[in-house]
Design a protein around this motif. Structure first.
Motif: not given
Length: 343
Positions: A100-110, A121-136
């Motif tokens: 469980i992480v702060d939103d702004q720290d999510e990229a750093q955690i990955y 590997g990881v499972v991406v939960h709750g994808p948002r519109m134009n979710d930048n986690r995919i590119t990351l």
């Protein structure tokens, strides 16, 4: 007996013993047979850490939950998904990590998970519109799968999703077929991709029937029982109240029913309700006879299947991204009936 003790007993290094037990070809057949016989004799079962020494893998799968959506940790939908995924991990010898992480720290955690080899590997939960986690995650080279889809993402990526647009078009069309013309929408947060697709299906059914979507009887928020209740009380006070309600969650639908009853009305007679049902283990939509007319799709099955997709991607990094789209089952319950006649 642990790996160190087994290795000492055999007079071999821990790495050699691990590689022998994991079938590495550079270990001679004679040594492999000796190690396997000793492991059987002492009832030794290699831990994930021991296997990691030989394979370079962690044998762990990561689930990263941003604080803004930490409610998912106690949401029965998330719980059922994790239970299904956990069954697959356990069968294949993998462990699961939750962060469980702060939103702004999510990229750093990955990035940390990748650099430290903490997970395979990881499972991406709750994808948002134009979710930048995919590119990351693609840039990091960290294997992943998405529970849902991401509108606006043009590069191929692995996902499993329910056909939300089709399901909500079907639910709305069913109410229209019963004669309902004022139909409200009680949706999830529409920054989330699934909710965006559900609204699109709802609006498409109305437009197909020559009806104009009315934003004054549409609501979007966290899918809680209280949200369903408060929203229903609100829309029923509209000068032209709805006779039908399309709901995004069985949890919210329970609140909708309470709101209808508090207004002195009867569900299925004065106001018809349709909903999506995730076939939750501990929150059933009735028994043989469903309480709510619903589109049904098991989130636990989704967890099982998505976990298997991820493990396959880890085993074969060069495979093309898998995508799976499930159609929901339509069930008729006691929550719907013909639109009430206007005197």
């Amino acid at each position: 007996m642990n790996l160190k003790e087994l290795s000492q007993n055999l007079g071999l290094s821990q790495t050699t013993v691990s590689r022998a037990l994991n079938g590495y070809p550079e270990v001679s057949a004679k040594t492999r047979q000796r190690v396997e016989q000793a492991a059987a004799k002492f009832n030794y079962r290699p831990s994930n850490r021991a296997k990691g020494l030989a394979t370079g893998k962690s044998y762990a799968i990561g689930h990263v939950i941003p604080l803004s959506t930490k409610h998912e940790m106690v949401n029965p939908i998330f719980g059922d998904f994790i239970a299904g995924a956990g069954e697959t991990y356990a069968r294949e010898g993998y462990e699961m990590t939750l962060s469980i992480v702060d939103d702004q720290d999510e990229a750093q955690i990955y990035s940390g998970l990748k650099s430290k080899n903490s997970v395979d590997g990881v499972v991406v939960h709750g994808p948002r519109m134009n979710d930048n986690r995919i590119t990351l995650l693609q840039e990091l080279g960290l294997p992943f799968v998405v529970h849902g889809r991401v509108s606006g993402c043009e590069t191929p990526y692995p996902w499993l999703d329910v056909n939300n647009r089709s399901a909500f078009r079907q639910l709305t069309k069913y109410l229209i077929g019963l004669g309902h013309r004022r139909i409200a929408l009680i949706n999830g947060l529409e920054v989330m991709d699934f909710a965006h697709r559900r609204r699109a299906g709802y609006e498409a059914a109305l437009i197909d029937a020559g009806l104009s979507p009315d934003p004054t009887i549409m609501r979007s928020d966290e899918m809680t029982e209280e949200f369903g209740y408060e929203t229903t009380r609100d829309v029923l006070q509209h000068p032209d109240p709805p006779t039908g309600i399309v709901c995004s969650s069985l949890i919210s639908a329970i609140g909708v029913r309470r709101g209808i009853e508090d207004a002195g009305l009867k569900m299925g007679q004065d106001v018809s309700v349709v909903t999506h049902d995730d076939a939750l283990s501990y929150l059933k939509n009735g028994g043989k006879t469903p309480i709510f007319t619903a589109t049904r799709s098991s989130v636990r099955d989704a967890g099982r299947h998505l976990a298997q997709m991820l493990l396959q991607a880890i085993a074969d990094p060069d495979q093309l991204p898998q995508t799976t789209l499930w159609d929901a089952e339509f069930v008729i319950g006691g929550s719907t009936g013909p639109a009430p006649s206007k005197d």
